[in-house]
Design a protein around this motif. Structure first.
Motif, PDB file in Angstrom:
ATOM      1  N   ASN A   5      38.032  47.399  50.453  1.00  0.00           N
ATOM      2  CA  ASN A   5      38.845  46.436  51.300  1.00  0.00           C
ATOM      3  C   ASN A   5      38.529  46.501  52.547  1.00  0.00           C
ATOM      4  OD1 ASN A   5      40.642  44.671  52.578  1.00  0.00           O
ATOM      5  ND2 ASN A   5      42.529  45.812  51.814  1.00  0.00           N
ATOM      6  N   PRO A   6      37.541  45.909  53.087  1.00  0.00           N
ATOM      7  CA  PRO A   6      36.836  46.053  54.254  1.00  0.00           C
ATOM      8  C   PRO A   6      37.607  45.560  55.512  1.00  0.00           C
ATOM      9  CG  PRO A   6      35.681  44.203  53.258  1.00  0.00           C
ATOM     10  CD  PRO A   6      36.549  44.881  52.309  1.00  0.00           C
ATOM     11  N   LEU A   7      38.709  44.856  55.158  1.00  0.00           N
ATOM     12  CA  LEU A   7      39.684  44.072  56.174  1.00  0.00           C
ATOM     13  C   LEU A   7      40.748  45.292  56.500  1.00  0.00           C
ATOM     14  CD1 LEU A   7      40.063  40.694  55.007  1.00  0.00           C
ATOM     15  CD2 LEU A   7      38.653  41.667  56.954  1.00  0.00           C
ATOM     16  N   GLY A   8      40.923  46.446  55.838  1.00  0.00           N
ATOM     17  CA  GLY A   8      41.911  47.268  55.902  1.00  0.00           C
ATOM     18  C   GLY A   8      42.912  47.518  54.730  1.00  0.00           C
ATOM     19  N   ASP A   9      43.606  48.671  54.812  1.00  0.00           N
ATOM     20  CA  ASP A   9      44.524  48.740  53.594  1.00  0.00           C
ATOM     21  C   ASP A   9      45.841  48.204  54.101  1.00  0.00           C
ATOM     22  OD1 ASP A   9      42.702  49.789  52.267  1.00  0.00           O
ATOM     23  OD2 ASP A   9      43.169  52.161  52.970  1.00  0.00           O
ATOM     24  N   ARG A  10      46.382  48.356  55.430  1.00  0.00           N
ATOM     25  CA  ARG A  10      47.777  47.842  55.622  1.00  0.00           C
ATOM     26  C   ARG A  10      47.635  46.897  56.802  1.00  0.00           C
ATOM     27  NH1 ARG A  10      51.538  50.837  53.809  1.00  0.00           N
ATOM     28  NH2 ARG A  10      53.154  50.402  55.673  1.00  0.00           N
ATOM     29  N   TYR A  16      48.714  40.816  62.810  1.00  0.00           N
ATOM     30  CA  TYR A  16      47.688  40.134  61.717  1.00  0.00           C
ATOM     31  C   TYR A  16      48.654  39.091  61.018  1.00  0.00           C
ATOM     32  CZ  TYR A  16      44.789  43.740  62.797  1.00  0.00           C
ATOM     33  OH  TYR A  16      43.835  44.895  63.138  1.00  0.00           O
ATOM     34  N   PRO A  17      48.714  37.795  61.378  1.00  0.00           N
ATOM     35  CA  PRO A  17      49.602  36.873  60.589  1.00  0.00           C
ATOM     36  C   PRO A  17      49.026  36.661  59.362  1.00  0.00           C
ATOM     37  CG  PRO A  17      48.575  36.010  62.661  1.00  0.00           C
ATOM     38  CD  PRO A  17      48.069  37.111  62.577  1.00  0.00           C
ATOM     39  N   ALA A  18      49.793  36.806  58.307  1.00  0.00           N
ATOM     40  CA  ALA A  18      49.299  36.781  56.687  1.00  0.00           C
ATOM     41  C   ALA A  18      50.490  36.177  55.915  1.00  0.00           C
ATOM     42  CB  ALA A  18      49.252  38.144  56.276  1.00  0.00           C
ATOM     43  N   TYR A  19      49.923  35.738  54.904  1.00  0.00           N
ATOM     44  CA  TYR A  19      50.943  35.083  53.984  1.00  0.00           C
ATOM     45  C   TYR A  19      51.082  35.758  52.710  1.00  0.00           C
ATOM     46  CZ  TYR A  19      49.247  31.749  57.141  1.00  0.00           C
ATOM     47  OH  TYR A  19      48.894  31.138  58.642  1.00  0.00           O
ATOM     48  N   THR A  20      52.175  35.376  52.003  1.00  0.00           N
ATOM     49  CA  THR A  20      52.560  36.146  50.591  1.00  0.00           C
ATOM     50  C   THR A  20      51.638  35.691  49.677  1.00  0.00           C
ATOM     51  OG1 THR A  20      54.263  34.855  50.203  1.00  0.00           O
ATOM     52  CG2 THR A  20      55.125  36.904  51.219  1.00  0.00           C
ATOM     53  N   PHE A  34      44.893  32.948  40.254  1.00  0.00           N
ATOM     54  CA  PHE A  34      43.977  32.703  40.687  1.00  0.00           C
ATOM     55  C   PHE A  34      43.636  33.706  41.957  1.00  0.00           C
ATOM     56  CE2 PHE A  34      40.913  30.706  43.793  1.00  0.00           C
ATOM     57  CZ  PHE A  34      39.859  30.663  43.023  1.00  0.00           C
ATOM     58  N   LEU A  35      44.601  33.997  42.721  1.00  0.00           N
ATOM     59  CA  LEU A  35      44.327  35.023  43.704  1.00  0.00           C
ATOM     60  C   LEU A  35      44.137  36.304  42.889  1.00  0.00           C
ATOM     61  CD1 LEU A  35      46.793  33.938  46.190  1.00  0.00           C
ATOM     62  CD2 LEU A  35      44.558  33.545  46.437  1.00  0.00           C
ATOM     63  N   ARG A  36      44.780  36.509  41.750  1.00  0.00           N
ATOM     64  CA  ARG A  36      44.539  37.995  41.417  1.00  0.00           C
ATOM     65  C   ARG A  36      43.277  37.966  40.674  1.00  0.00           C
ATOM     66  NH1 ARG A  36      50.092  37.476  40.364  1.00  0.00           N
ATOM     67  NH2 ARG A  36      49.915  36.067  38.452  1.00  0.00           N
ATOM     68  N   THR A  45      40.932  41.728  48.589  1.00  0.00           N
ATOM     69  CA  THR A  45      42.107  42.364  48.315  1.00  0.00           C
ATOM     70  C   THR A  45      43.264  42.216  49.210  1.00  0.00           C
ATOM     71  OG1 THR A  45      40.251  44.205  47.590  1.00  0.00           O
ATOM     72  CG2 THR A  45      42.568  45.080  48.071  1.00  0.00           C
ATOM     73  N   PRO A  46      44.242  42.022  48.508  1.00  0.00           N
ATOM     74  CA  PRO A  46      45.544  41.700  49.360  1.00  0.00           C
ATOM     75  C   PRO A  46      45.650  43.085  50.319  1.00  0.00           C
ATOM     76  CG  PRO A  46      46.171  42.255  47.024  1.00  0.00           C
ATOM     77  CD  PRO A  46      44.635  42.049  47.246  1.00  0.00           C
ATOM     78  N   LEU A  47      46.315  42.877  51.571  1.00  0.00           N
ATOM     79  CA  LEU A  47      46.704  43.699  52.383  1.00  0.00           C
ATOM     80  C   LEU A  47      48.074  44.253  52.176  1.00  0.00           C
ATOM     81  CD1 LEU A  47      45.237  41.779  55.672  1.00  0.00           C
ATOM     82  CD2 LEU A  47      44.265  43.602  54.406  1.00  0.00           C
ATOM     83  N   ARG A  48      48.465  44.949  52.985  1.00  0.00           N
ATOM     84  CA  ARG A  48      49.899  45.620  52.601  1.00  0.00           C
ATOM     85  C   ARG A  48      50.646  45.344  53.943  1.00  0.00           C
ATOM     86  NH1 ARG A  48      51.004  45.974  47.291  1.00  0.00           N
ATOM     87  NH2 ARG A  48      48.936  46.534  46.226  1.00  0.00           N
ATOM     88  N   SER A  49      51.926  44.864  53.804  1.00  0.00           N
ATOM     89  CA  SER A  49      52.854  45.021  54.904  1.00  0.00           C
ATOM     90  C   SER A  49      53.506  46.140  54.968  1.00  0.00           C
ATOM     91  CB  SER A  49      53.553  43.916  54.865  1.00  0.00           C
ATOM     92  OG  SER A  49      54.616  44.003  53.866  1.00  0.00           O
ATOM     93  N   GLU A  50      54.183  46.561  55.941  1.00  0.00           N
ATOM     94  CA  GLU A  50      55.197  47.440  56.065  1.00  0.00           C
ATOM     95  C   GLU A  50      56.056  47.873  54.816  1.00  0.00           C
ATOM     96  OE1 GLU A  50      55.185  50.150  58.082  1.00  0.00           O
ATOM     97  OE2 GLU A  50      53.634  49.264  59.145  1.00  0.00           O
ATOM     98  N   GLY A  51      56.738  46.849  54.177  1.00  0.00           N
ATOM     99  CA  GLY A  51      57.441  47.066  52.690  1.00  0.00           C
ATOM    100  C   GLY A  51      56.599  46.946  51.709  1.00  0.00           C
ATOM    101  N   GLY A  52      55.299  47.138  51.864  1.00  0.00           N
ATOM    102  CA  GLY A  52      54.295  47.289  50.771  1.00  0.00           C
ATOM    103  C   GLY A  52      54.010  46.033  50.039  1.00  0.00           C
ATOM    104  N   HIS A  53      54.644  44.762  50.526  1.00  0.00           N
ATOM    105  CA  HIS A  53      54.398  43.798  50.082  1.00  0.00           C
ATOM    106  C   HIS A  53      52.829  43.188  50.173  1.00  0.00           C
ATOM    107  CE1 HIS A  53      58.678  43.120  49.284  1.00  0.00           C
ATOM    108  NE2 HIS A  53      58.786  43.623  50.556  1.00  0.00           N
ATOM    109  N   ARG A  54      52.271  42.322  49.081  1.00  0.00           N
ATOM    110  CA  ARG A  54      50.715  41.904  49.375  1.00  0.00           C
ATOM    111  C   ARG A  54      50.639  40.654  50.227  1.00  0.00           C
ATOM    112  NH1 ARG A  54      49.862  41.989  42.937  1.00  0.00           N
ATOM    113  NH2 ARG A  54      52.091  41.036  43.079  1.00  0.00           N
ATOM    114  N   ARG A  55      49.969  40.683  51.173  1.00  0.00           N
ATOM    115  CA  ARG A  55      49.544  39.645  52.124  1.00  0.00           C
ATOM    116  C   ARG A  55      48.428  39.103  52.227  1.00  0.00           C
ATOM    117  NH1 ARG A  55      54.386  37.927  54.966  1.00  0.00           N
ATOM    118  NH2 ARG A  55      55.847  39.336  54.611  1.00  0.00           N
ATOM    119  N   TYR A  56      48.004  38.145  52.507  1.00  0.00           N
ATOM    120  CA  TYR A  56      46.703  37.445  52.657  1.00  0.00           C
ATOM    121  C   TYR A  56      46.681  37.083  54.268  1.00  0.00           C
ATOM    122  CZ  TYR A  56      46.472  38.072  47.659  1.00  0.00           C
ATOM    123  OH  TYR A  56      46.407  38.510  46.477  1.00  0.00           O
TER     124      TYR A  56
END
Length: 113
Positions: A5-10, A16-20, A34-36, A45-56
């Motif tokens: 995940n070259p964009l980072g784990d969190r 970083y505006p991101a979408y569920t 399709f995203l999976r 690879t989805p990023l993770r928000s503070e709550g652990g939710h996948r974000r793109y």
């Protein structure tokens, strides 16, 4: 930042505006499956928000949209992912090359002593 995940784990939602996953799929006109599949092919690879939710991120959505175009044209997901990665690397190399060319031109056009 990792190789997977070259964009980072969190991500920090403020920086970083991101979408569920659901919103990202809706914006792309596709399904979360399709995203999976893109994740399984290691394209995004989805990023993770503070709550652990996948974000793109917006960047990931742009990459996913290009992959979707190729898949819609009949390209298998794995091959579409490889194509998109190579296209992205080519764009980056061209940007770097243009920067070097611009710097060299400015150096050559500079004042002479």
């Amino acid at each position: 930042m990792t190789a997977e995940n070259p964009l980072g784990d969190r991500l920090d939602d403020d920086d970083y505006p991101a979408y569920t996953m659901g919103r990202a799929a809706e914006m792309l006109g596709t399904t979360p499956a399709f995203l999976r599949a893109l994740g399984e092919a290691r394209l995004i690879t989805p990023l993770r928000s503070e709550g652990g939710h996948r974000r793109y991120s917006r960047y990931q959505l742009r990459i996913a949209a290009r992959a979707r175009e190729l898949v819609d044209q009949g390209t298998p997901v794995e091959a579409a992912c490889r194509i998109v990665i190579l296209e992205d690397q080519l764009e980056e190399a061209q940007r770097i090359n243009e920067g070097y060319r611009r710097a060299a031109a400015e150096k050559n056009d500079g004042p002479s002593d």
